[in-house]
Design an enzyme around this catalytic site. Sequence first.
Site, PDB file in Angstrom:
ATOM      1  N   GLY A 368       0.847  -1.198   0.000  1.00 35.29           N
ATOM      2  CA  GLY A 368       0.000   0.000   0.000  1.00 35.29           C
ATOM      3  C   GLY A 368       0.874   1.236   0.000  1.00 35.29           C
ATOM      4  O   GLY A 368       2.077   1.150   0.231  1.00 35.29           O
ATOM      5  N   PRO A 369       0.254   2.375  -0.244  1.00 35.53           N
ATOM      6  CA  PRO A 369       1.049   3.602  -0.321  1.00 35.53           C
ATOM      7  C   PRO A 369       1.712   3.932   1.009  1.00 35.53           C
ATOM      8  O   PRO A 369       1.289   3.438   2.051  1.00 35.53           O
ATOM      9  CB  PRO A 369       0.007   4.679  -0.665  1.00 35.53           C
ATOM     10  CG  PRO A 369      -1.275   3.991  -0.879  1.00 35.53           C
ATOM     11  CD  PRO A 369      -1.168   2.588  -0.422  1.00 35.53           C
ATOM     12  N   GLY A 371       2.579   5.550   4.390  1.00 32.04           N
ATOM     13  CA  GLY A 371       1.709   6.157   5.405  1.00 32.04           C
ATOM     14  C   GLY A 371       0.360   5.476   5.534  1.00 32.04           C
ATOM     15  O   GLY A 371      -0.504   5.931   6.276  1.00 32.04           O
ATOM     16  N   GLY A 373      -0.275   2.793   6.990  1.00 30.41           N
ATOM     17  CA  GLY A 373      -0.433   2.159   8.311  1.00 30.41           C
ATOM     18  C   GLY A 373       0.086   0.737   8.357  1.00 30.41           C
ATOM     19  O   GLY A 373      -0.293  -0.045   9.219  1.00 30.41           O
ATOM     20  N   GLU A 497       9.898  -4.130   5.245  1.00 29.82           N
ATOM     21  CA  GLU A 497      10.749  -3.619   4.149  1.00 29.82           C
ATOM     22  C   GLU A 497      12.060  -4.362   4.049  1.00 29.82           C
ATOM     23  O   GLU A 497      13.081  -3.785   3.727  1.00 29.82           O
ATOM     24  CB  GLU A 497      11.064  -2.139   4.377  1.00 29.82           C
ATOM     25  CG  GLU A 497       9.873  -1.264   4.393  1.00 29.82           C
ATOM     26  CD  GLU A 497       9.332  -1.021   3.000  1.00 29.82           C
ATOM     27  OE1 GLU A 497       8.419  -0.224   2.880  1.00 29.82           O
ATOM     28  OE2 GLU A 497       9.829  -1.638   2.032  1.00 29.82           O
TER      29      GLU A 497
HETATM   30  P1  ATP Z   1       5.772   3.446   4.907  1.00 28.25           P
HETATM   31  O1  ATP Z   1       5.468   2.501   3.815  1.00 28.25           O
HETATM   32  O2  ATP Z   1       6.155   4.786   4.393  1.00 28.25           O
HETATM   33  O3  ATP Z   1       6.680   2.908   5.931  1.00 28.25           O
HETATM   34  P2  ATP Z   1       3.498   2.737   6.501  1.00 28.25           P
HETATM   35  O4  ATP Z   1       2.306   2.310   5.728  1.00 28.25           O
HETATM   36  O5  ATP Z   1       4.336   1.685   7.106  1.00 28.25           O
HETATM   37  O6  ATP Z   1       4.379   3.713   5.636  1.00 28.25           O
HETATM   38  P3  ATP Z   1       3.183   3.682   9.190  1.00 28.25           P
HETATM   39  O7  ATP Z   1       4.613   3.669   9.529  1.00 28.25           O
HETATM   40  O8  ATP Z   1       2.329   2.614   9.741  1.00 28.25           O
HETATM   41  O9  ATP Z   1       2.986   3.728   7.626  1.00 28.25           O
HETATM   42  O10 ATP Z   1       2.633   5.105   9.623  1.00 28.25           O
HETATM   43  C1  ATP Z   1       1.279   5.464   9.491  1.00 28.25           C
HETATM   44  C2  ATP Z   1       1.098   6.889  10.009  1.00 28.25           C
HETATM   45  O11 ATP Z   1       1.398   6.960  11.401  1.00 28.25           O
HETATM   46  C3  ATP Z   1       2.001   7.893   9.332  1.00 28.25           C
HETATM   47  O12 ATP Z   1       1.217   8.986   8.938  1.00 28.25           O
HETATM   48  C4  ATP Z   1       2.981   8.336  10.406  1.00 28.25           C
HETATM   49  O13 ATP Z   1       3.221   9.708  10.302  1.00 28.25           O
HETATM   50  C5  ATP Z   1       2.282   7.999  11.679  1.00 28.25           C
HETATM   51  N1  ATP Z   1       3.247   7.496  12.692  1.00 28.25           N
HETATM   52  C6  ATP Z   1       4.063   6.447  12.578  1.00 28.25           C
HETATM   53  N2  ATP Z   1       4.766   6.231  13.692  1.00 28.25           N
HETATM   54  C7  ATP Z   1       4.390   7.189  14.573  1.00 28.25           C
HETATM   55  C8  ATP Z   1       4.745   7.515  15.925  1.00 28.25           C
HETATM   56  N3  ATP Z   1       5.641   6.803  16.623  1.00 28.25           N
HETATM   57  N4  ATP Z   1       4.165   8.581  16.502  1.00 28.25           N
HETATM   58  C9  ATP Z   1       3.249   9.298  15.830  1.00 28.25           C
HETATM   59  N5  ATP Z   1       2.864   9.049  14.563  1.00 28.25           N
HETATM   60  C10 ATP Z   1       3.415   8.006  13.923  1.00 28.25           C
END
Ligand code: ATP
Length: 575
Positions: A368-369, A371, A373, A497
Amino acid sequence: MPETASWHLLLAYMRPHRRALLLGGVLSLVGSFAGLAMPLLAKVVIDAFDDHRSLVGPVLGLTAAVLVGAGVGAAGRYVLERMGEGVVFSARRRLVGRMLRLRVSEVDRLKPGDLLSRVTSDTTLLRAVFTEGVVEMVGALFMLVGAVVMMAIMDGVLLLITLAVLILVGSLVGLVMPRIRRASMQAQVAVGEMGAVLDRVLQAFRTVKASGAEEREIATVDEAAREARDRGVAVAWWTSIAGISAWMAAQLAFVAVLGVGGARVASGALEVSSLIAFLLYLFYLVAPIGQLIQGVTQMQNGLAAVRRIREIEELPAEEIGGGIREVGAAPAGVIFENVVFRYGDDRPVVHDGVSFEIPAGGMTALVGPSGAGKSTVFTLLERFYEQQAGTITIDGRDIRRWPLADLRAALGYVEQDAPVLDGTLRENLVFAAPGTGEDDIWRVLSLTRLEDLVARLPEGLETQVGHRGVMLSGGERQRVAIARALLRSPRLLLLDEATSQLDAVNEMRLREVVAEVAGETTVLVIAHRLSTVTNADRIVVMEGGRVRAVGTHGELLADDDLYRELAATQFLLPT
Ligand code: ATP
């Protein structure tokens, strides 16, 4: 935090050492007592001199008092210093024990450098509370009361003059102490801030250099150091104000006592020897008053330190529990049911009703894109944070009902930036599973294609990898992290990743590895590159905090627009 709480904590640190404190205190008091006896012995010497008696006895007595006083006093000091080190030691142990059990959510909000300074520098201040604070104060009070009693015996009028001086000094010190405490607290905060800024620089040392930000960062650290200095100077300023007022008051008292006492000697109301002894006692007051002020100042420093230590101790910690380690070996299934989660009350919703089901065994990919989650799924599975609503089950059991130690023992977790710790390669590999046999290590090294690296390294598995593994390449670091997770024999392997930094050949090999591991356990992998997960048993597509589709690569290509788009941008599809 209320003042009494700081005192309670200070007393709690003292309690296990009360015997040493008592022994050291008594020895110091005996030392002071010998000192207190000296003016009296001086009076005996002078009287003997006046009466033309032999001086041998009184002089020997005086010498003995000096020697015994010095010896016992030194022993007392040693016992107290030892105890002070003991207090610092137990405070550090408690603090470190607490820190490592803190919730991830709490540590995420704190600055590592500041935490470090609380363990290293704030705890040191506790030592002085006991060695220069409590006991010196008790000793000084003893001297003070003793001297005042002796003075009362000698002459009531002169005593009144002296008491007036003591009250004056007491009020002055009372006025100054809150300022000392405030400045001391600010000084410690500034030292913590300096630690935090330095830590920031050291964590991103190459970025700082590459950005040409050395001068700016030096200025920031400089600013924090300057603040610490200014606050320290403020403490020194108020301490010396207190000290000088005490000294001047004593001088005043001396002049007054000399005047009034002289007149009383002239009128025959007082003996010369009594006046001399009285004056000597007056001089003896200066030192304990100084000590008292010093002691109270140290106490203020200590209270400020205790306050900062307590701030950490009051943060919520994890209940690790369990620890049976026998959590079985069978692959575990995972279910997310309407999970709602945000990182903080003021933060946006990250999971907005996430639901998916992963059967035991096989490989599932989360895509997924950025951010969406995805990493947050792992954060919740490891219970670094807790969801606000919904249920997560592993092996059919709500993860909130698993003892944390058991839950984490069942999981192998490779973080997004694959951290490697300072130490040897071997230490890093067996970090999550100490006591792993040589055969298992080599099996996993071969699985993760790290054998070549070990052969190339000068000291093989015993080679130091440097702070955060800087002596390894990015791909090597990732494979080490994967090997570490595999050595834990997880029932559920979480790879975040994990393949992004591998070259094409290694990536393909790792795909084989993951496929192989997926035969033995459940593998949940977050991937940006779809090429690494096209062979996954199922792919969960996340977007905007929700699961939008689940299926195999083929099914999703046919049914899901977002997936097709992702595949197209990654050249997996003819456009
Ligand atoms: P990516 O592929 O870029 O790693 P992701 O899908 O894994 O993205 P997450 O890392 O789950 O995304 O983050 C989801 C959202 O939660 C993001 O908008 C991020 O800014 C926020 N976020 C992540 N970790 C924290 C944290 N420790 N405190 C506050 N916000 C957070």
